[in-house]
Design a protein around this motif. Structure first.
Motif, PDB file in Angstrom:
ATOM      1  N   PRO A 259      -7.233   2.388  -2.019  1.00  0.00           N
ATOM      2  CA  PRO A 259      -7.575   3.638  -1.331  1.00  0.00           C
ATOM      3  C   PRO A 259      -6.323   4.297  -0.759  1.00  0.00           C
ATOM      4  CG  PRO A 259      -9.082   1.886  -0.695  1.00  0.00           C
ATOM      5  CD  PRO A 259      -7.974   1.234  -1.476  1.00  0.00           C
ATOM      6  N   ALA A 260      -6.224   5.604  -0.928  1.00  0.00           N
ATOM      7  CA  ALA A 260      -5.067   6.328  -0.418  1.00  0.00           C
ATOM      8  C   ALA A 260      -5.290   6.716   1.039  1.00  0.00           C
ATOM      9  CB  ALA A 260      -4.834   7.579  -1.259  1.00  0.00           C
ATOM     10  N   THR A 261      -4.212   7.051   1.723  1.00  0.00           N
ATOM     11  CA  THR A 261      -4.333   7.500   3.104  1.00  0.00           C
ATOM     12  C   THR A 261      -4.910   8.911   3.123  1.00  0.00           C
ATOM     13  OG1 THR A 261      -2.097   8.455   3.120  1.00  0.00           O
ATOM     14  CG2 THR A 261      -2.330   6.137   3.757  1.00  0.00           C
TER      15      THR A 261
ATOM     16  N   ALA B 247      -7.384   7.731  -4.402  1.00  0.00           N
ATOM     17  CA  ALA B 247      -7.026   6.340  -4.681  1.00  0.00           C
ATOM     18  C   ALA B 247      -5.838   6.310  -5.626  1.00  0.00           C
ATOM     19  CB  ALA B 247      -8.212   5.606  -5.309  1.00  0.00           C
ATOM     20  N   LYS B 248      -5.159   5.175  -5.643  1.00  0.00           N
ATOM     21  CA  LYS B 248      -4.069   4.948  -6.592  1.00  0.00           C
ATOM     22  C   LYS B 248      -4.403   3.704  -7.397  1.00  0.00           C
ATOM     23  CE  LYS B 248      -0.325   7.097  -3.969  1.00  0.00           C
ATOM     24  NZ  LYS B 248       0.990   6.917  -3.316  1.00  0.00           N
ATOM     25  N   PHE B 249      -4.374   3.840  -8.717  1.00  0.00           N
ATOM     26  CA  PHE B 249      -4.700   2.728  -9.592  1.00  0.00           C
ATOM     27  C   PHE B 249      -3.430   1.949  -9.937  1.00  0.00           C
ATOM     28  CE2 PHE B 249      -8.197   5.633 -10.089  1.00  0.00           C
ATOM     29  CZ  PHE B 249      -9.304   4.811 -10.252  1.00  0.00           C
ATOM     30  N   MET B 250      -3.543   0.626  -9.941  1.00  0.00           N
ATOM     31  CA  MET B 250      -2.399  -0.198 -10.271  1.00  0.00           C
ATOM     32  C   MET B 250      -2.830  -1.413 -11.089  1.00  0.00           C
ATOM     33  SD  MET B 250      -1.671  -1.781  -6.461  1.00  0.00           S
ATOM     34  CE  MET B 250      -0.266  -2.725  -7.019  1.00  0.00           C
ATOM     35  N   VAL B 251      -1.908  -1.913 -11.893  1.00  0.00           N
ATOM     36  CA  VAL B 251      -2.168  -3.078 -12.728  1.00  0.00           C
ATOM     37  C   VAL B 251      -1.817  -4.322 -11.932  1.00  0.00           C
ATOM     38  CG1 VAL B 251      -1.617  -4.264 -14.886  1.00  0.00           C
ATOM     39  CG2 VAL B 251      -1.640  -1.756 -14.800  1.00  0.00           C
ATOM     40  N   GLU B 252      -2.742  -5.249 -11.814  1.00  0.00           N
ATOM     41  CA  GLU B 252      -2.507  -6.475 -11.044  1.00  0.00           C
ATOM     42  C   GLU B 252      -1.343  -7.261 -11.639  1.00  0.00           C
ATOM     43  OE1 GLU B 252      -6.009  -8.820 -10.658  1.00  0.00           O
ATOM     44  OE2 GLU B 252      -6.941  -7.464  -9.226  1.00  0.00           O
ATOM     45  N   GLY B 253      -0.516  -7.768 -10.737  1.00  0.00           N
ATOM     46  CA  GLY B 253       0.651  -8.526 -11.193  1.00  0.00           C
ATOM     47  C   GLY B 253       1.856  -7.663 -11.440  1.00  0.00           C
ATOM     48  N   SER B 254       1.697  -6.350 -11.291  1.00  0.00           N
ATOM     49  CA  SER B 254       2.810  -5.442 -11.487  1.00  0.00           C
ATOM     50  C   SER B 254       3.250  -4.919 -10.138  1.00  0.00           C
ATOM     51  CB  SER B 254       2.402  -4.284 -12.381  1.00  0.00           C
ATOM     52  OG  SER B 254       3.427  -3.303 -12.424  1.00  0.00           O
ATOM     53  N   ALA B 255       4.532  -4.793  -9.952  1.00  0.00           N
ATOM     54  CA  ALA B 255       5.064  -4.287  -8.691  1.00  0.00           C
ATOM     55  C   ALA B 255       5.115  -2.767  -8.667  1.00  0.00           C
ATOM     56  CB  ALA B 255       6.463  -4.841  -8.446  1.00  0.00           C
ATOM     57  N   VAL B 256       4.822  -2.188  -9.831  1.00  0.00           N
ATOM     58  CA  VAL B 256       4.914  -0.743  -9.942  1.00  0.00           C
ATOM     59  C   VAL B 256       3.523  -0.146  -9.966  1.00  0.00           C
ATOM     60  CG1 VAL B 256       5.774   1.171 -11.328  1.00  0.00           C
ATOM     61  CG2 VAL B 256       7.055  -0.957 -11.231  1.00  0.00           C
ATOM     62  N   LEU B 257       3.262   0.823  -9.166  1.00  0.00           N
ATOM     63  CA  LEU B 257       1.972   1.497  -9.199  1.00  0.00           C
ATOM     64  C   LEU B 257       1.758   2.130 -10.551  1.00  0.00           C
ATOM     65  CD1 LEU B 257       1.738   3.315  -5.749  1.00  0.00           C
ATOM     66  CD2 LEU B 257       0.334   1.422  -6.537  1.00  0.00           C
ATOM     67  N   ALA B 258       0.582   1.907 -11.100  1.00  0.00           N
ATOM     68  CA  ALA B 258       0.250   2.495 -12.398  1.00  0.00           C
ATOM     69  C   ALA B 258      -0.306   3.889 -12.181  1.00  0.00           C
ATOM     70  CB  ALA B 258      -0.771   1.633 -13.128  1.00  0.00           C
TER      71      ALA B 258
END
Length: 236
Positions: A213-215, A222-233
């Motif tokens: 969830p975004a501020t 919201a911001k979607f990201m791949v688990e295990g990745s340090a970079v936001l997808a």
């Protein structure tokens, strides 16, 4: 480019539904969104596909090196923005004529995915090299297939309209005015297919894609990201 799809084709992402509920903001219907797009771009072309899908695009303000294109074949509709560096080898792979462009290739790639089961979708998108975003809609099966390149060089956003339709566009401001906080960047290196029922990473197909969830200060819900990745997808 713009694509809007009813709930009978695609279920709105829960994370974006929740974001809209947390911070309500003005929204408009899918029809009003398409009309706004057409009014803003006098040269735009739109297509009503049955009762549950509509596509629209324009060449106005497009990049010379990343143009927008549209094609339809065998009830498969495709909007494509960008360019593929390996288009030549892919045309050979799919047995296409030398004159075929990216949007024609994408339709053939989707047909291969649909008709040669079990053909992993991450292989189809993973073989695309370049900058791109595309929306494929198969009217015959009511299937939606959407993806962006690994670096999101061609931006793509998705959101939920006032009447619960899911909208995809390359213009964040357009969707912001229509979807309120139910809005997010479509994650880079990922694809969404209603045939598989979820958002997935084609770079890391075994990793789950989650939403943070975004501020309230951000335009995104919201911001979607791949688990295990340090970079936001997601695009910044």
């Amino acid at each position: 480019m713009l694509g809007v799809f009813s709930g009978s084709i695609v279920s709105p992402p829960d994370e974006l539904v929740a974001a809209g509920s947390r911070t309500p903001s003005p929204k408009i219907t899918a029809t009003a969104l398409v009309n706004r797009f057409l009014q803003t771009h006098s040269s735009a072309v739109s297509m009503q596909i049955g009762d549950d899908a509509q596509l629209a695009y324009t060449h106005q303000n497009e990049s010379v090196i990343q143009p927008r294109s549209f094609a339809v074949k065998d009830d498969i509709f495709c909007l494509f923005e960008g360019a593929l560096d390996n288009l030549g080898s892919l045309k050979q792979q799919y047995g296409l004529a030398k004159s075929a462009n990216e949007v024609v290739l994408m339709i053939e790639a989707y047909k291969a995915l649909r008709d040669r089961a079990p053909y992993p979708p991450n292989h189809v998108v993973g073989h695309l090299e370049g900058n791109f975003a595309f929306i494929v809609y198969d009217k015959s099966t009511s299937t939606l297939f959407v993806a962006t390149d690994q670096q999101a060089k061609v931006p793509l956003y998705w959101g939920i309209t006032a009447d619960g339709w899911v909208a995809f566009a390359d213009d964040a401001d357009l969707l912001k005015g229509a979807c309120g906080k139910s809005l997010a960047s479509f994650p880079q290196g990922c694809f969404f297919s209603t045939a598989f029922g979820e958002l997935r990473s084609y770079e890391n197909p075994k990793s789950k894609v989650t939403a943070v969830p975004a501020t309230e200060e951000e335009i995104w819900g919201a911001k979607f990201m791949v688990e295990g990745s340090a970079v936001l997808a997601a695009t910044k």
